[in-house]
Design a protein around this motif. Sequence first.
Motif, PDB file in Angstrom:
ATOM      1  N   GLN A  44      -1.274   6.838  -1.677  1.00 26.88           N
ATOM      2  CA  GLN A  44      -1.317   8.180  -2.498  1.00 26.88           C
ATOM      3  C   GLN A  44      -2.613   8.334  -3.312  1.00 26.88           C
ATOM      4  O   GLN A  44      -3.427   9.344  -3.284  1.00 26.88           O
ATOM      5  CB  GLN A  44      -0.026   8.448  -3.426  1.00 26.88           C
ATOM      6  N   ALA A  45      -2.921   7.291  -4.062  1.00 25.58           N
ATOM      7  CA  ALA A  45      -4.292   7.335  -4.814  1.00 25.58           C
ATOM      8  C   ALA A  45      -5.543   7.576  -3.770  1.00 25.58           C
ATOM      9  O   ALA A  45      -6.302   8.284  -4.102  1.00 25.58           O
ATOM     10  CB  ALA A  45      -4.686   5.957  -5.621  1.00 25.58           C
ATOM     11  N   LEU A  46      -5.550   6.863  -2.650  1.00 22.77           N
ATOM     12  CA  LEU A  46      -6.650   6.877  -1.893  1.00 22.77           C
ATOM     13  C   LEU A  46      -6.575   8.320  -1.158  1.00 22.77           C
ATOM     14  O   LEU A  46      -7.849   8.833  -0.839  1.00 22.77           O
ATOM     15  CB  LEU A  46      -6.543   5.867  -0.706  1.00 22.77           C
ATOM     16  N   ALA A  47      -5.333   8.822  -0.801  1.00 20.70           N
ATOM     17  CA  ALA A  47      -5.328   9.992  -0.259  1.00 20.70           C
ATOM     18  C   ALA A  47      -5.697  11.158  -1.221  1.00 20.70           C
ATOM     19  O   ALA A  47      -6.455  12.246  -1.055  1.00 20.70           O
ATOM     20  CB  ALA A  47      -4.059  10.557   0.127  1.00 20.70           C
ATOM     21  N   ALA A  48      -5.807  10.803  -2.546  1.00 20.67           N
ATOM     22  CA  ALA A  48      -6.148  11.856  -3.475  1.00 20.67           C
ATOM     23  C   ALA A  48      -7.683  11.737  -3.876  1.00 20.67           C
ATOM     24  O   ALA A  48      -8.063  12.472  -4.760  1.00 20.67           O
ATOM     25  CB  ALA A  48      -5.208  11.609  -4.901  1.00 20.67           C
ATOM     26  N   VAL A  99       0.900  -1.273   0.029  1.00 15.85           N
ATOM     27  CA  VAL A  99       0.066  -0.122  -0.095  1.00 15.85           C
ATOM     28  C   VAL A  99       0.854   1.374   0.101  1.00 15.85           C
ATOM     29  O   VAL A  99       0.654   2.061  -0.468  1.00 15.85           O
ATOM     30  CB  VAL A  99      -1.098  -0.080   1.276  1.00 15.85           C
ATOM     31  N   ARG A 100       1.956   1.138   0.833  1.00 19.62           N
ATOM     32  CA  ARG A 100       3.022   2.275   0.790  1.00 19.62           C
ATOM     33  C   ARG A 100       3.838   2.577  -0.403  1.00 19.62           C
ATOM     34  O   ARG A 100       4.169   3.691  -0.837  1.00 19.62           O
ATOM     35  CB  ARG A 100       3.790   2.275   2.181  1.00 19.62           C
ATOM     36  N   GLU A 101       4.218   1.366  -0.923  1.00 25.03           N
ATOM     37  CA  GLU A 101       5.319   1.455  -1.982  1.00 25.03           C
ATOM     38  C   GLU A 101       4.918   1.067  -3.424  1.00 25.03           C
ATOM     39  O   GLU A 101       5.820   1.196  -4.382  1.00 25.03           O
ATOM     40  CB  GLU A 101       6.418   0.579  -1.551  1.00 25.03           C
ATOM     41  N   GLN A 102       4.035   0.238  -3.616  1.00 23.91           N
ATOM     42  CA  GLN A 102       3.739  -0.398  -5.109  1.00 23.91           C
ATOM     43  C   GLN A 102       3.319   0.687  -5.867  1.00 23.91           C
ATOM     44  O   GLN A 102       1.896   1.260  -5.673  1.00 23.91           O
ATOM     45  CB  GLN A 102       2.754  -1.606  -4.765  1.00 23.91           C
ATOM     46  N   VAL A 103       4.029   0.982  -6.926  1.00 19.65           N
ATOM     47  CA  VAL A 103       3.548   2.149  -7.816  1.00 19.65           C
ATOM     48  C   VAL A 103       2.730   1.595  -8.767  1.00 19.65           C
ATOM     49  O   VAL A 103       2.953   0.535  -9.498  1.00 19.65           O
ATOM     50  CB  VAL A 103       4.805   2.984  -8.601  1.00 19.65           C
TER      51      VAL A 103
END
Length: 81
Positions: free
Chosen positions: A42-46, A27-31
Amino acid sequence: ARWGVRYSDFSRLVDEVFGSAYGRVLVREQVLPRLEDRTPEQALAAGAEPRDVWHALCDALDVPDARRWGTDRFRQAPPPG
């Protein structure tokens, strides 16, 4: 009714399918190219839909449909996209 994955459901599925430690790293690192080269976090935060993030993560890691819904074999699988 449309099936939605809430953030809490997303976290539970990550833990069930990938294990809590490995899942947190993913969740933290898989681009994910499908999420504009963002990580799931990042996607969830956006504001991305957790369902879309879940499918993108599973697709990127070739998780078969049968394993995508965790350990609850009675859980209704949501449609992709």
